[in-house]
Design a protein around this motif. Structure first.
Motif, PDB file in Angstrom:
ATOM      1  N   THR A 196     123.020 -14.693  48.909  1.00 36.75           N
ATOM      2  CA  THR A 196     124.402 -14.680  49.407  1.00 36.75           C
ATOM      3  C   THR A 196     124.950 -16.104  49.530  1.00 36.75           C
ATOM      4  O   THR A 196     126.155 -16.312  49.444  1.00 36.75           O
ATOM      5  CB  THR A 196     124.479 -14.005  50.784  1.00 36.75           C
ATOM      6  N   GLY A 197     124.049 -17.072  49.683  1.00 38.10           N
ATOM      7  CA  GLY A 197     124.486 -18.452  49.812  1.00 38.10           C
ATOM      8  C   GLY A 197     125.113 -19.006  48.550  1.00 38.10           C
ATOM      9  O   GLY A 197     125.997 -19.870  48.613  1.00 38.10           O
ATOM     10  N   HIS A 198     124.695 -18.496  47.389  1.00 37.57           N
ATOM     11  CA  HIS A 198     125.285 -18.971  46.138  1.00 37.57           C
ATOM     12  C   HIS A 198     126.784 -18.683  46.113  1.00 37.57           C
ATOM     13  O   HIS A 198     127.570 -19.527  45.677  1.00 37.57           O
ATOM     14  CB  HIS A 198     124.593 -18.309  44.941  1.00 37.57           C
ATOM     15  N   ASP A 199     127.176 -17.530  46.583  1.00 33.07           N
ATOM     16  CA  ASP A 199     128.605 -17.203  46.625  1.00 33.07           C
ATOM     17  C   ASP A 199     129.297 -17.959  47.752  1.00 33.07           C
ATOM     18  O   ASP A 199     130.345 -18.577  47.551  1.00 33.07           O
ATOM     19  CB  ASP A 199     128.791 -15.690  46.812  1.00 33.07           C
ATOM     20  N   GLY A 200     128.713 -17.921  48.954  1.00 36.36           N
ATOM     21  CA  GLY A 200     129.370 -18.525  50.118  1.00 36.36           C
ATOM     22  C   GLY A 200     129.537 -20.022  50.002  1.00 36.36           C
ATOM     23  O   GLY A 200     130.611 -20.561  50.301  1.00 36.36           O
ATOM     24  N   LEU A 201     128.509 -20.714  49.556  1.00 36.52           N
ATOM     25  CA  LEU A 201     128.586 -22.171  49.474  1.00 36.52           C
ATOM     26  C   LEU A 201     129.565 -22.631  48.402  1.00 36.52           C
ATOM     27  O   LEU A 201     130.190 -23.687  48.537  1.00 36.52           O
ATOM     28  CB  LEU A 201     127.193 -22.753  49.206  1.00 36.52           C
ATOM     29  N   LEU A 222     128.707 -27.840  59.800  1.00 35.27           N
ATOM     30  CA  LEU A 222     128.686 -27.085  58.541  1.00 35.27           C
ATOM     31  C   LEU A 222     127.275 -26.599  58.212  1.00 35.27           C
ATOM     32  O   LEU A 222     127.101 -25.494  57.686  1.00 35.27           O
ATOM     33  CB  LEU A 222     129.241 -27.945  57.410  1.00 35.27           C
ATOM     34  N   LEU A 223     126.255 -27.396  58.507  1.00 34.25           N
ATOM     35  CA  LEU A 223     124.892 -26.921  58.285  1.00 34.25           C
ATOM     36  C   LEU A 223     124.593 -25.739  59.202  1.00 34.25           C
ATOM     37  O   LEU A 223     124.020 -24.735  58.766  1.00 34.25           O
ATOM     38  CB  LEU A 223     123.891 -28.051  58.549  1.00 34.25           C
ATOM     39  N   ARG A 224     124.989 -25.842  60.453  1.00 30.57           N
ATOM     40  CA  ARG A 224     124.770 -24.743  61.395  1.00 30.57           C
ATOM     41  C   ARG A 224     125.516 -23.497  60.944  1.00 30.57           C
ATOM     42  O   ARG A 224     124.975 -22.368  60.994  1.00 30.57           O
ATOM     43  CB  ARG A 224     125.218 -25.184  62.793  1.00 30.57           C
ATOM     44  N   ASP A 256     123.791 -19.999  60.012  1.00 30.51           N
ATOM     45  CA  ASP A 256     124.179 -18.812  60.773  1.00 30.51           C
ATOM     46  C   ASP A 256     124.613 -17.674  59.856  1.00 30.51           C
ATOM     47  O   ASP A 256     124.451 -16.494  60.193  1.00 30.51           O
ATOM     48  CB  ASP A 256     125.312 -19.148  61.751  1.00 30.51           C
ATOM     49  N   HIS A 257     125.191 -18.029  58.699  1.00 28.58           N
ATOM     50  CA  HIS A 257     125.617 -17.006  57.740  1.00 28.58           C
ATOM     51  C   HIS A 257     124.534 -16.683  56.711  1.00 28.58           C
ATOM     52  O   HIS A 257     124.785 -15.955  55.752  1.00 28.58           O
ATOM     53  CB  HIS A 257     126.884 -17.476  57.014  1.00 28.58           C
ATOM     54  N   SER A 258     123.342 -17.238  56.928  1.00 27.45           N
ATOM     55  CA  SER A 258     122.192 -17.005  56.035  1.00 27.45           C
ATOM     56  C   SER A 258     122.466 -17.449  54.609  1.00 27.45           C
ATOM     57  O   SER A 258     121.925 -16.882  53.653  1.00 27.45           O
ATOM     58  CB  SER A 258     121.794 -15.512  56.052  1.00 27.45           C
ATOM     59  N   TRP A 259     123.281 -18.487  54.454  1.00 28.36           N
ATOM     60  CA  TRP A 259     123.508 -19.076  53.129  1.00 28.36           C
ATOM     61  C   TRP A 259     122.395 -20.059  52.794  1.00 28.36           C
ATOM     62  O   TRP A 259     122.070 -20.261  51.629  1.00 28.36           O
ATOM     63  CB  TRP A 259     124.846 -19.796  53.080  1.00 28.36           C
ATOM     64  N   LEU A 260     121.842 -20.660  53.822  1.00 27.85           N
ATOM     65  CA  LEU A 260     120.707 -21.559  53.670  1.00 27.85           C
ATOM     66  C   LEU A 260     119.575 -21.049  54.552  1.00 27.85           C
ATOM     67  O   LEU A 260     119.811 -20.583  55.675  1.00 27.85           O
ATOM     68  CB  LEU A 260     121.071 -22.989  54.081  1.00 27.85           C
ATOM     69  N   ALA A 261     118.355 -21.132  54.039  1.00 24.83           N
ATOM     70  CA  ALA A 261     117.183 -20.714  54.801  1.00 24.83           C
ATOM     71  C   ALA A 261     116.234 -21.901  54.943  1.00 24.83           C
ATOM     72  O   ALA A 261     116.034 -22.659  53.988  1.00 24.83           O
ATOM     73  CB  ALA A 261     116.479 -19.549  54.106  1.00 24.83           C
ATOM     74  N   ARG A 288     112.686 -28.772  54.454  1.00 30.75           N
ATOM     75  CA  ARG A 288     113.217 -28.203  53.218  1.00 30.75           C
ATOM     76  C   ARG A 288     114.135 -27.006  53.497  1.00 30.75           C
ATOM     77  O   ARG A 288     113.898 -26.208  54.395  1.00 30.75           O
ATOM     78  CB  ARG A 288     112.057 -27.765  52.324  1.00 30.75           C
ATOM     79  N   LEU A 289     115.212 -26.924  52.712  1.00 32.24           N
ATOM     80  CA  LEU A 289     116.149 -25.808  52.752  1.00 32.24           C
ATOM     81  C   LEU A 289     116.236 -25.175  51.370  1.00 32.24           C
ATOM     82  O   LEU A 289     116.082 -25.860  50.360  1.00 32.24           O
ATOM     83  CB  LEU A 289     117.544 -26.285  53.173  1.00 32.24           C
TER      84      LEU A 289
END
Length: 249
Positions: A228-233, A205-207, A211-216, A222-223
């Motif tokens: 876009t991650g706010h919506d996807g996560l 799930l982290l990967r 991969d979807h650029s929800w987390l950088a 640190r992440l």
């Protein structure tokens, strides 16, 4: 049942022989001794980012001489906590695998205060989201674990993936690897003191999120959550919006 035969009481040599004979197999004191040093513990914490480091890099980060660091690394490699890799003239070390990472994170969870889990206080932002070897930790990792339980994708028994959880992974196109590593494991988070999700599912799930650029990824472990991650996560993982924090570009 936990001591020597009563016939051996008072006979030190015979008692010692009895204890030795009753304790076959690996010696846990080797690993415990390797971690019973603040510098070596700090090295293991640095390696929780999953990367390979050189002795010089670790020496600079822990403020010890390189020769001293080399001695520490020999001890950690001999204990089985670290493995070493050679590329040309360079020697790298990394954690030996998920089991070593799980042991270190568990020990951090037993620490009386989060500050004692490292030689330094947790860097800014670590409490919110960071990597724990190859899975998500911090408040965001705890929220992910809770969301999967609430959605019925994980059962509290184990935890284990439910049928609904496997169907959900299929929709995401995630295939979990087979092997000796648990699919899902609850790992006590050392800053939140509640479980986050480890195992091959946590890693997948982290990967997937990265991969979807929800987390950088940022400095160290640190992440940060992207816009876009706010919506996807929230939409895909079910993470509570209140736990997502600030949006980052």
């Amino acid at each position: 049942m936990f001591g020597p035969d009563r016939t051996d009481i008072g006979h030190h040599d015979r008692v010692l022989t009895t204890w030795t004979a009753c304790a076959p197999g690996p010696d846990p004191t080797v690993v415990a001794g390797a971690l019973a040093d603040r510098t070596r513990a700090a090295v293991c914490m640095l390696l929780m980012d999953g990367r390979a480091w050189t002795a010089s890099e670790l020496a600079r980060r822990t403020d010890v001489a390189r020769s001293t660091m080399t001695e520490h690394l020999h001890r950690l490699v001999d204990s089985g906590l670290l493995t070493e890799e050679h590329q040309g003239r360079h020697r790298y070390v990394r954690l030996s695998g998920p089991d070593a990472a799980a042991l270190i994170e568990t020990l951090c969870g037993w620490s009386p205060t989060p500050e004692l889990a490292s030689t330094h206080r947790a860097p800014p932002g670590w409490e919110h989201a960071r990597t724990c070897y190859d899975h998500l930790a911090g408040r965001l990792g705890v929220s992910l674990h809770r969301a999967l339980l609430q959605a019925g994708r994980l059962s509290v028994d184990g935890p284990t993936l439910t049928a609904a959880g496997r169907d959900w992974l299929d929709t995401l196109g995630i295939d979990l690897p087979t092997g000796s590593r648990p699919e899902a494991r609850a790992c006590v988070d050392w800053t939140e003191r509640r479980p986050h999700l480890a195992g091959s599912l946590g890693a997948a799930l982290l990967r997937h999120a990265c991969d979807h650029s929800w987390l950088a990824r940022r400095e160290g472990r640190r992440l940060v959550v992207t816009r876009t991650g706010h919506d996807g996560l929230h939409r895909v993982y079910g993470i509570d919006p209140d736990d997502l924090g600030t949006r980052h570009d």
